[in-house]
Design a protein around this motif. Structure first.
Motif, PDB file in Angstrom:
ATOM      1  N   GLN A  36       0.837  -1.197   0.000  1.00 17.86           N
ATOM      2  CA  GLN A  36       0.000   0.000   0.000  1.00 17.86           C
ATOM      3  C   GLN A  36       0.872   1.247   0.000  1.00 17.86           C
ATOM      4  O   GLN A  36       0.612   2.207  -0.726  1.00 17.86           O
ATOM      5  N   ARG A  37       1.946   1.234   0.793  1.00 18.49           N
ATOM      6  CA  ARG A  37       2.865   2.368   0.854  1.00 18.49           C
ATOM      7  C   ARG A  37       3.501   2.607  -0.516  1.00 18.49           C
ATOM      8  O   ARG A  37       3.590   3.743  -0.980  1.00 18.49           O
ATOM      9  N   GLU A  40       0.984   4.218  -2.794  1.00 16.84           N
ATOM     10  CA  GLU A  40       0.791   5.618  -2.425  1.00 16.84           C
ATOM     11  C   GLU A  40       1.938   6.481  -2.934  1.00 16.84           C
ATOM     12  O   GLU A  40       1.738   7.611  -3.370  1.00 16.84           O
ATOM     13  N   GLU A  41       3.161   5.945  -2.891  1.00 16.31           N
ATOM     14  CA  GLU A  41       4.317   6.681  -3.405  1.00 16.31           C
ATOM     15  C   GLU A  41       4.190   6.917  -4.905  1.00 16.31           C
ATOM     16  O   GLU A  41       4.506   7.998  -5.403  1.00 16.31           O
ATOM     17  N   VAL A  43       1.415   7.161  -6.593  1.00 19.15           N
ATOM     18  CA  VAL A  43       0.379   8.181  -6.779  1.00 19.15           C
ATOM     19  C   VAL A  43       0.930   9.557  -6.444  1.00 19.15           C
ATOM     20  O   VAL A  43       0.691  10.532  -7.166  1.00 19.15           O
ATOM     21  N   GLU A  44       1.705   9.679  -5.363  1.00 24.34           N
ATOM     22  CA  GLU A  44       2.279  10.972  -4.982  1.00 24.34           C
ATOM     23  C   GLU A  44       3.227  11.486  -6.048  1.00 24.34           C
ATOM     24  O   GLU A  44       3.227  12.674  -6.367  1.00 24.34           O
ATOM     25  N   THR A  47       1.390  12.942  -8.821  1.00 25.67           N
ATOM     26  CA  THR A  47       0.618  14.138  -8.499  1.00 25.67           C
ATOM     27  C   THR A  47       1.136  15.350  -9.260  1.00 25.67           C
ATOM     28  O   THR A  47       0.359  16.169  -9.739  1.00 25.67           O
ATOM     29  N   LYS A  97      -7.211  12.557  -4.738  1.00 28.28           N
ATOM     30  CA  LYS A  97      -7.801  13.130  -3.529  1.00 28.28           C
ATOM     31  C   LYS A  97      -8.296  14.557  -3.732  1.00 28.28           C
ATOM     32  O   LYS A  97      -8.138  15.421  -2.884  1.00 28.28           O
TER      33      LYS A  97
END
Length: 166
Positions: A36-37, A40-41, A43-44, A47, A97
């Motif tokens: 999951q981490r 998330e990285e 996706v970040e 961004t 988000k």
């Protein structure tokens, strides 16, 4: 009266599951904390590309609005661009988000969906919706925003309902 039979659900073959879930290269059905981490990285990191992409689409929205407002021969094409770009932005917001971005883009898309060339009030509403999209991105308003943003969204919904015409 015809008697309806209950549907019979057959489980997918294991071959489908094997194809859908690659345990050697991909992720399992349930993400572990480190997986999951890692996601998330990714996706970040994306961004920044997302911000640039939305900014470019917003510039194109503004240019299309100018074409529609000027009433030039590209006005019909510009309205199609507004519908298409707002739909694109609507689809992008949630992943990064920005549900408020999605909400404003949806409002714009719904308002212009079946619209021909807009009148002056409709142009003002379209411009206000595009401005709201700019503000969300410029201030990086993630989540649902605050009371001001919710009031603005509600006001735009009222305006779109009142001044929508095909």
């Amino acid at each position: 009266m015809a008697r309806k039979e209950k549907p019979v659900f057959t489980p997918p073959p294991q071959e489908l599951r094997r194809k859908a879930v690659n345990f050697k290269k991909g992720f399992g059905l349930k993400l572990m904390p480190d997986e999951q981490r890692r996601l998330e990285e990714v996706v970040e990191k994306a961004t920044d590309a997302f911000t640039k992409d939305v900014a470019e689409r917003l510039r194109r929205l503004r240019a299309a609005l100018d074409d529609v407002a000027s009433g030039n021969d590209r006005a019909d094409l510009a309205m199609r661009a507004i519908r298409s770009l707002s739909l694109d932005i609507k689809g992008m917001g949630g992943m990064f988000k920005y549900p408020l971005l999605t909400a404003f883009a949806k409002s714009l898309n719904d308002f212009t969906k079946d619209m021909g060339l807009p009148g002056p009030r409709q142009l003002d509403i379209i411009a206000a919706q595009i401005d709201a999209l700019y503000v969300v991105m410029a201030r990086r308003i993630t989540g649902d925003g605050g009371p001001t943003e919710r009031e603005l969204l509600a006001a735009l919904k009222q305006a779109t309902a009142r001044y929508k015409r095909s």
